[in-house]
Design a protein around this motif. Sequence first.
Motif: not given
Length: 313
Positions: A32-36, A56-61, A79-83, A86-90
């Motif tokens: 899943x891609x999240x474009x900022x 999670x790759x290359x997150x944006x603050x 966060x909403x997508x992961x939850x 029901x994903x477990x972030x490694x």
Amino acid sequence: MTDSNASPDALSRATAIVEAAATDAAKRPTIAGFFDEATNTVTYVVHDPQTCEAAIIDSVLDYDAAAGRTSHASAERVVEYVNSKNLQVIWHIETHAHADHLSAAPYLQEKLGGKLAIGQQITLVQNVFGKIFNEGTEFERDGSQFDHLFADGETFSIGTLEGVALHVPGHTPADMAFVIGDAAFVGDTIFMPDYGTARADFPGGDARQLFRSIRRLLSLPRETRLFLCHDYKAPGRDDYAWETTVGQQRDGNVHVRDGISEDDFVEMRTSRDATLGMPKLILPSVQINIRGGHLPDPEDNGVSYIKIPVNAL
């Protein structure tokens, strides 16, 4: 110039992983891609459908430069997508120390767990920018702000998915690409075919090295899916896009398609870079990202400060 840190076996490992995924759907990640749009950056959530382990790759603050204020709307979408899945972030993976956005990795680690990782050559970037920002001896330049430093050719897993890290310097000395199943997350090396390639004029960058890194990536099987860190919409294109393939890049990339020589690329890239201004967030971004996304320690009034070196870049 060659990359003395490149493992001769790394590309063969990556190729084998892609080829295995091409014939077995169970070895392909869900992405899943999240474009900022504010920073033209794509954050990826990559997960194994069998185990629900994720990276999670290359997150944006989010950062308001005028106010000096951070916020978390972009990170909260992740966060909403992961939850919801029901994903477990490694892993929280950075392809490099970005110059165009601040990393949200510490915030996401606090919310979701997982280890923060970057390429082991981050120490070179820390040394260069540690001097530019006149950081004191309390700023460690050994990569210890990260939980893990990937070496070229190092393998890793996300659930049952196989991955391998590839060192692809040129944009910066520390850029990495990550092959996971049939997908490669290539950071700031190459863009959509109609837009071209990343710049190579930052401290420690090198256009010749960038060409060789890109050609290394384009030696992967033609069907390899490439997921890009940015898109800026080439002239004549109305929509943002960030997924392509090795084959599409080899056939049509305006800067580095098959048939373009290394010398021609270096001449083009060097001339083009000379016309570009610095990214608007380079000074806060690099200062934070070499710290693994953490703000500088608060001063005695409880406030963190970002330095702005004058006439240094």
